[in-house]
Design a protein around this motif. Structure first.
Motif, mmCIF file in Angstrom:
data_model
loop_
_atom_site.group_PDB
_atom_site.id
_atom_site.type_symbol
_atom_site.label_atom_id
_atom_site.label_comp_id
_atom_site.label_asym_id
_atom_site.label_seq_id
_atom_site.Cartn_x
_atom_site.Cartn_y
_atom_site.Cartn_z
ATOM 1 N N GLU A 189 -3.976 64.548 59.138
ATOM 2 C CA GLU A 189 -3.006 65.592 58.803
ATOM 3 C C GLU A 189 -3.235 66.048 57.355
ATOM 4 N N CYS A 190 -3.559 67.324 57.201
ATOM 5 C CA CYS A 190 -3.933 67.882 55.896
ATOM 6 C C CYS A 190 -2.952 68.978 55.476
ATOM 7 N N PRO A 191 -2.899 69.294 54.180
ATOM 8 C CA PRO A 191 -2.053 70.403 53.730
ATOM 9 C C PRO A 191 -2.430 71.691 54.462
ATOM 10 N N PRO A 192 -1.462 72.434 54.991
ATOM 11 C CA PRO A 192 -1.769 73.638 55.776
ATOM 12 C C PRO A 192 -2.590 74.674 55.030
ATOM 13 N N GLU A 193 -2.459 74.723 53.698
ATOM 14 C CA GLU A 193 -3.172 75.741 52.923
ATOM 15 C C GLU A 193 -4.646 75.390 52.700
ATOM 16 N N GLN A 194 -5.060 74.187 53.097
ATOM 17 C CA GLN A 194 -6.441 73.753 52.853
ATOM 18 C C GLN A 194 -7.320 73.967 54.088
ATOM 19 N N ALA A 195 -7.409 75.212 54.552
ATOM 20 C CA ALA A 195 -8.159 75.518 55.779
ATOM 21 C C ALA A 195 -9.641 75.183 55.641
ATOM 22 N N THR A 196 -10.221 75.417 54.473
ATOM 23 C CA THR A 196 -11.649 75.142 54.273
ATOM 24 C C THR A 196 -11.938 73.656 54.370
ATOM 25 N N VAL A 197 -11.089 72.838 53.747
ATOM 26 C CA VAL A 197 -11.265 71.384 53.812
ATOM 27 C C VAL A 197 -11.115 70.894 55.242
ATOM 28 N N ILE A 198 -10.104 71.410 55.939
ATOM 29 C CA ILE A 198 -9.894 71.007 57.334
ATOM 30 C C ILE A 198 -11.131 71.329 58.169
ATOM 31 N N ALA A 199 -11.655 72.549 58.001
ATOM 32 C CA ALA A 199 -12.835 72.955 58.762
ATOM 33 C C ALA A 199 -14.032 72.063 58.444
ATOM 34 N N SER A 200 -14.211 71.674 57.199
ATOM 35 C CA SER A 200 -15.328 70.816 56.809
ATOM 36 C C SER A 200 -15.196 69.417 57.403
ATOM 37 N N LEU A 201 -13.988 68.878 57.398
ATOM 38 C CA LEU A 201 -13.783 67.555 57.974
ATOM 39 C C LEU A 201 -14.082 67.555 59.472
ATOM 40 N N VAL A 202 -13.766 68.661 60.134
ATOM 41 C CA VAL A 202 -14.034 68.772 61.571
ATOM 42 C C VAL A 202 -15.523 68.960 61.837
ATOM 43 N N SER A 203 -16.148 69.941 61.167
ATOM 44 C CA SER A 203 -17.532 70.304 61.479
ATOM 45 C C SER A 203 -18.547 69.303 60.950
ATOM 46 N N THR A 204 -18.317 68.757 59.758
ATOM 47 C CA THR A 204 -19.294 67.861 59.147
ATOM 48 C C THR A 204 -19.122 66.413 59.581
ATOM 49 N N PHE A 205 -17.883 65.985 59.725
ATOM 50 C CA PHE A 205 -17.633 64.575 60.015
ATOM 51 C C PHE A 205 -17.086 64.328 61.422
ATOM 52 N N GLY A 206 -16.774 65.384 62.161
ATOM 53 C CA GLY A 206 -16.245 65.219 63.504
ATOM 54 C C GLY A 206 -14.870 64.589 63.543
ATOM 55 N N LEU A 207 -14.104 64.790 62.479
ATOM 56 C CA LEU A 207 -12.769 64.192 62.387
ATOM 57 C C LEU A 207 -11.719 65.100 63.020
ATOM 58 N N PRO A 208 -10.686 64.535 63.626
ATOM 59 C CA PRO A 208 -9.610 65.323 64.240
ATOM 60 C C PRO A 208 -8.619 65.824 63.183
ATOM 61 N N ALA A 209 -9.100 66.699 62.300
ATOM 62 C CA ALA A 209 -8.277 67.191 61.195
ATOM 63 C C ALA A 209 -7.453 68.391 61.633
ATOM 64 N N HIS A 210 -6.213 68.454 61.171
ATOM 65 C CA HIS A 210 -5.283 69.525 61.535
ATOM 66 C C HIS A 210 -4.470 69.932 60.313
ATOM 67 N N ALA A 211 -3.846 71.084 60.410
ATOM 68 C CA ALA A 211 -2.847 71.481 59.421
ATOM 69 C C ALA A 211 -1.564 70.709 59.710
#
Length: 310
Positions: A189-211
């Motif tokens: 669970e990440c800060p909603p305003e951090q869309a770039t970080v969320i996308a990186s955690l998903v695409s680079t690390f395969g993590l289930p990151a969400h706003a």
């Protein structure tokens, strides 16, 4: 010689004292002074070090100076000072204390007044691999600490914080992803305003990151309810997360018309990034519970659950 003044009010007192201590290791003197901070009461580094010094555990001597130590101060003087005081009453009791026990007793305006290290800081009951759900909460601090907490929900609906990541200054997303990848998390669970970080955690690390759900009122209420009912604990080695609780309090404001002081429902911005990260994770866990299971009516000890509004 170094002099450290008003140490109880200093956000980084423990860190600064540790950094200064080597300067007197070969001979010298440290003088640490402070008024008691009524918003922290018995919590924080300063009273902890004071009581340990008084018990002979630190190699330093401690001395308490009561309000009447200065000549010319009697009860009439004290009451005159009380009549002039324009702050909260418990502040006066801390600033004009008779004893050290009285000085370190008041706690006003804490977001989580039910917090108690003896109750809420303890080793996990079960291993993280035995938890039914594992959730990470992330808060990016920028110049303040960046914090990640790892929460696990066990079969008895008890939530435990198993680990923490805590860094000051800019933190690259690779470091965040590297830490998170150590755990088999069900959600990040990440800060909603951090869309770039969320996308990186998903695409680079395969993590289930969400706003994350960033509702402060609901997050505070749910976290307070868990603490009140002994359903949230923190691993003892999560020292930074633990250290945030005593200073996590509501911001004071003053009415512009009648100058009345009141407490807002916004916490003081006091480097409490682990608090935000934990709130995000708690919200995700509780939403899952309420959606998929019948919420318990009693805690692990069999006592009826209290509902706490903040």
């Amino acid at each position: 010689v170094f002099v450290f003044d008003e140490a109880h009010f200093h956000a980084y007192a423990a860190d600064n004292f540790a950094a200064l201590l080597p300067t007197i290791s070969a001979g010298g003197q440290a003088i640490v002074l402070s008024t008691a901070d009524p918003s922290l009461g018995p919590n924080g580094w300063f009273p902890h070090y004071y009581w340990n010094s008084k018990a002979g555990k630190t190699g330093f001597a401690s001395r308490f100076v009561p309000w009447h130590a200065r000549p010319g101060r009697d009860r009439a003087w004290l009451e005159a000072e009380r009549a002039k005081f324009d702050e909260l009453p418990e502040h006066f009791d801390a600033y004009y204390a008779d004893t050290d026990a009285q000085a370190f007793v008041a706690r006003s305006g804490l977001v989580y007044p039910m917090w108690n290290e003896a109750k809420h800081v303890k080793p996990a009951r079960v291993g993280l691999d035995q938890c039914r759900r594992i959730v990470a909460g992330v808060d990016l601090g920028g110049g303040d600490p960046t914090a990640i907490v790892i929460l696990g929900l066990d079969a008895n609906h008890h939530v435990h914080q198993y680990s923490e990541f805590y860094r000051r200054g800019p933190v690259p997303v690779e470091e965040l992803g590297g830490f998170l990848s150590r755990f088999k998390v069900d959600a990040v669970e990440c800060p909603p305003e951090q869309a770039t970080v969320i996308a990186s955690l998903v695409s680079t690390f395969g993590l289930p990151a969400h706003a994350a759900n960033n509702s402060r009122k609901d997050g505070f209420n749910l976290t307070a309810t868990l603490l009140e009912n002994d359903m949230l604990t923190i691993e003892p080695d999560c020292v930074n997360s633990i250290a945030e609780f005593p200073g996590y309090r509501w911001r004071d404001a003053v009415d512009p018309n009648d100058k009345t002081r009141y407490q807002t429902k916004t916490p003081v911005d006091h480097h409490a990034d682990a608090q935000d990260a934990r709130r995000y994770a708690v919200m995700e866990i509780m939403a899952m519970l309420m959606e998929n299971t019948q919420m318990p009516t009693r805690n692990i000890a069999g006592r009826p659950l209290a509902r706490v509004a903040v």
